[in-house]
Design a protein around this motif. Structure first.
Motif, short mmCIF file in Angstrom:
data_model
loop_
_atom_site.label_atom_id
_atom_site.label_comp_id
_atom_site.label_asym_id
_atom_site.label_seq_id
_atom_site.Cartn_x
_atom_site.Cartn_y
_atom_site.Cartn_z
N PHE A 80 -6.64 -7.02 0.99
CA PHE A 80 -7.61 -6.12 0.35
C PHE A 80 -6.95 -4.77 0.06
CE2 PHE A 80 -7.85 -5.31 4.87
CZ PHE A 80 -7.92 -3.94 4.97
N SER A 81 -7.56 -4.04 -0.87
CA SER A 81 -7.11 -2.69 -1.23
C SER A 81 -8.11 -1.65 -0.75
CB SER A 81 -6.96 -2.57 -2.75
OG SER A 81 -5.83 -3.26 -3.21
N TYR A 82 -7.61 -0.45 -0.53
CA TYR A 82 -8.48 0.69 -0.20
C TYR A 82 -9.13 1.21 -1.48
CZ TYR A 82 -6.68 1.46 4.57
OH TYR A 82 -6.35 1.34 5.90
N LEU A 83 -10.41 1.57 -1.36
CA LEU A 83 -11.10 2.30 -2.41
C LEU A 83 -11.44 3.71 -1.94
CD1 LEU A 83 -12.17 2.06 -5.29
CD2 LEU A 83 -14.33 1.23 -4.36
N ASN A 84 -11.45 3.88 -0.61
CA ASN A 84 -11.66 5.17 0.04
C ASN A 84 -10.47 5.43 0.95
OD1 ASN A 84 -14.63 5.67 -0.78
ND2 ASN A 84 -14.64 3.61 0.07
N ASN A 85 -10.30 6.70 1.36
CA ASN A 85 -9.10 6.99 2.16
C ASN A 85 -9.23 6.57 3.62
OD1 ASN A 85 -10.94 9.00 2.82
ND2 ASN A 85 -9.44 10.64 2.84
N HIS A 86 -10.42 6.19 4.06
CA HIS A 86 -10.61 5.70 5.43
C HIS A 86 -11.38 4.39 5.41
CE1 HIS A 86 -10.25 10.04 7.20
NE2 HIS A 86 -9.06 9.45 7.07
N ILE A 87 -10.95 3.48 6.26
CA ILE A 87 -11.69 2.24 6.51
C ILE A 87 -11.82 2.12 8.02
CG2 ILE A 87 -11.69 -0.28 6.34
CD1 ILE A 87 -10.14 -0.06 3.77
N THR A 88 -13.03 2.29 8.52
CA THR A 88 -13.23 2.31 9.97
C THR A 88 -13.54 0.93 10.54
OG1 THR A 88 -15.56 2.88 9.64
CG2 THR A 88 -14.03 4.70 9.98
N GLY B 218 0.77 -1.24 0.00
CA GLY B 218 0.00 0.00 0.00
C GLY B 218 0.80 1.28 0.00
N ASP B 219 0.13 2.38 -0.38
CA ASP B 219 0.70 3.72 -0.49
C ASP B 219 1.94 3.75 -1.38
OD1 ASP B 219 -1.33 4.75 1.01
OD2 ASP B 219 -0.10 5.38 2.71
N THR B 220 1.83 3.07 -2.50
CA THR B 220 2.89 3.16 -3.50
C THR B 220 3.00 4.58 -4.02
OG1 THR B 220 2.57 0.86 -4.16
CG2 THR B 220 3.66 2.32 -5.74
N PHE B 221 1.83 5.21 -4.19
CA PHE B 221 1.78 6.60 -4.62
C PHE B 221 1.33 7.47 -3.46
CE2 PHE B 221 0.70 3.92 -8.30
CZ PHE B 221 1.73 4.25 -9.16
N PHE C 184 -3.67 -1.36 -2.67
CA PHE C 184 -3.70 0.09 -2.50
C PHE C 184 -3.87 0.42 -1.02
CE2 PHE C 184 -5.66 0.35 -6.96
CZ PHE C 184 -4.45 0.70 -7.54
N GLY C 185 -3.32 1.60 -0.62
CA GLY C 185 -3.45 2.07 0.76
C GLY C 185 -4.35 3.28 0.84
N ASN C 186 -4.29 3.96 1.98
CA ASN C 186 -5.18 5.11 2.19
C ASN C 186 -4.78 6.33 1.36
OD1 ASN C 186 -3.00 5.09 4.36
ND2 ASN C 186 -3.77 7.18 4.59
N HIS C 187 -3.49 6.42 0.96
CA HIS C 187 -3.07 7.54 0.11
C HIS C 187 -3.42 7.30 -1.35
CE1 HIS C 187 -0.59 10.57 2.37
NE2 HIS C 187 -0.77 9.66 3.30
N ASP C 188 -3.17 6.07 -1.82
CA ASP C 188 -3.38 5.79 -3.25
C ASP C 188 -4.65 4.95 -3.46
OD1 ASP C 188 -2.41 3.44 -2.17
OD2 ASP C 188 -0.81 3.17 -3.63
N HIS C 189 -5.70 5.27 -2.72
CA HIS C 189 -6.98 4.56 -2.88
C HIS C 189 -7.52 4.85 -4.27
CE1 HIS C 189 -9.26 8.37 -2.07
NE2 HIS C 189 -8.20 8.63 -1.32
N LEU D 50 -4.62 -7.00 -5.45
CA LEU D 50 -5.45 -7.86 -4.60
C LEU D 50 -6.54 -7.06 -3.89
CD1 LEU D 50 -5.37 -10.91 -3.80
CD2 LEU D 50 -4.16 -10.20 -1.74
N GLY D 51 -7.72 -7.64 -3.82
CA GLY D 51 -8.78 -7.11 -2.97
C GLY D 51 -9.40 -5.83 -3.46
N ASN D 52 -9.72 -5.76 -4.74
CA ASN D 52 -10.37 -4.58 -5.27
C ASN D 52 -11.73 -4.37 -4.57
OD1 ASN D 52 -10.37 -2.39 -7.05
ND2 ASN D 52 -11.64 -3.47 -8.52
N ASN D 53 -12.18 -3.11 -4.49
CA ASN D 53 -13.46 -2.76 -3.84
C ASN D 53 -13.46 -3.05 -2.34
OD1 ASN D 53 -14.71 -1.86 -6.26
ND2 ASN D 53 -15.11 -3.99 -6.83
#
Length: 406
Positions: A136-144, A56-59, A90-95, A112-115
């Protein structure tokens, strides 16, 4: 089987606050994350690894520049052309959406783990060793929500987990990055859990492995020391894993302290600073903490906080190293008479509170969004408080000296 685990490349990171650097040095740090990633890919090819995990947060943004997208795609192609399996989230920066990524389709690349859905992918190494990766990947910048209940239990194959996440805290408002507990991960009985998000390299558990590799290039003085990736080697008979950290960052950040116990001339002060910054083995960006700064004159205080002075120091350092930050600190060695000491302590208690500093700086804070955010930053306010103490101690020292000479 061999694998590499890295995270938080933050390609396109802006490196704020360094615009005063000479163009050569600024370009050097701007390119540092790219160079670190290239070294990681070089290591993967040299070690002929089977798998590269990107947590995650490659970008640095969910709208990365074409330059960084094309650069990343080129580095991934070097891996997939060598038939090295790459698994990325993807991470929270590059969601982002999977379709926004410019990496060319390949059987050796898996996002991996789209949506934001936990996904399992099964692979076989060149030697016929079976393994799976769940994440899983982030699609939004927060996952609570806590995602751990969505991860499957370990099966017969060697099992990796991969997640961009932060441990749960007692403050609910901070639990916005897929909060988890170490006990939850351990309960899955995975062989290796690859984490991203925290830029400090740390191992949360060895049995099983639960690991943050840190980011691949420090971006400011709070991200000190060597940065890079982990190389893991799995015994395919016992499934035991050994980890080795490899430093790949072309620049490291380091804090150095200089302690003063008497007044110095400007030349002696400069020589003392250069001597303390001289033990360099690679390009290093320094934050200098001057302890005992009450011994500096007002003119010397202005001098050591001037970026032109920093550049003059940097020109005397090896490996294109740079002095990029100076902080002044009182070491409380100043001896005042009883009345002055009492006045100093009273002023400290009444004025040097964060609430009082915010009140004093209210008008300044309203000038821009930047000044407003700085006033809300406790680290910034702590530095202001320390500088005020240094200047007050210096003034009182001058009064004390004048009294002693009369």
């Amino acid at each position: 089987m061999k694998f590499i685990h890295f995270a938080d490349a933050h390609l396109d990171s802006p490196f704020r606050g360094l615009s005063f650097l000479p163009s050569k040095a600024f370009n050097q740090i701007y390119q540092a994350a790219d160079q670190s990633l290239t070294k990681i890919v070089d290591l993967a090819l040299k070690e002929n690894v089977d798998l590269v995990l990107i947590a995650g947060d490659t970008f640095d943004s969910n709208h990365p520049s074409p330059r960084s997208q094309l650069f990343f795609a080129k580095e991934i192609k070097r891996l997939t052309d060598a038939q090295i399996q790459v698994v990325m989230i993807f991470g929270n920066h590059d969601h982002m959406k999977m379709t926004d990524l410019l990496v060319a389709p390949s059987p050796y690349f898996k996002l991996l783990g789209n949506n934001e859905e936990v996904e399992s992918a099964h692979f076989t190494s060149k030697n016929g060793f079976n393994y799976q990766v769940n994440g899983f990947s982030y699609l939004n910048n927060h996952i609570t929500e806590d995602k751990m209940s969505e991860f499957p239990q370990n099966g017969e194959d060697y099992t990796f987990g991969i997640m961009h996440a932060q441990e749960k805290t007692t403050t609910a408002s901070q639990n916005v990055y897929a909060p988890f507990s170490v006990s939850e991960i351990k309960a899955l009985n995975y062989d290796y859990f690859a984490l991203g998000h925290i830029h400090l390299r740390q191992t949360l558990s060895e049995k099983p492995w639960i690991v943050y590799p840190g980011n691949i290039q420090g971006r400011h003085i709070n991200e000190m020391g060597a940065k890079g990736c982990y190389l893991g080697e799995i015994n395919e008979q016992t499934k035991q894993t050994e980890l080795t950290f490899y430093s790949t960052s072309p620049i490291i950040w380091q804090e150095v302290s200089v302690t003063l116990d008497q007044k110095l001339s400007k030349n002696d002060l400069q020589d003392k600073i250069v001597k303390n910054l001289d033990n360099i083995k690679q390009s290093t960006y320094f934050s200098l903490r001057v302890i005992g700064a009450q011994y500096l004159t007002e003119e010397e205080m202005d001098l050591v906080q001037d970026t032109d002075f920093w550049r003059s120091i940097s020109m005397q350092l090896a490996f294109d190293s740079q002095l990029v930050d100076v902080r002044l600190e009182s070491n409380n060695q100043l001896r005042l008479n009883d009345s002055d000491q009492e006045a100093f302590e009273r002023a400290e208690n009444e004025i040097f509170t964060l609430d009082e500093l915010k009140k004093i700086s209210k008008d300044w804070a309203n000038k821009s969004q930047l000044t407003e955010s700085l006033v809300q930053n406790p680290d910034f306010l702590a530095e202001v408080k320390e500088l005020a103490k240094v200047k007050m101690a210096s003034k009182l020292k001058g009064i004390s000296d004048e009294t002693e000479t009369n």
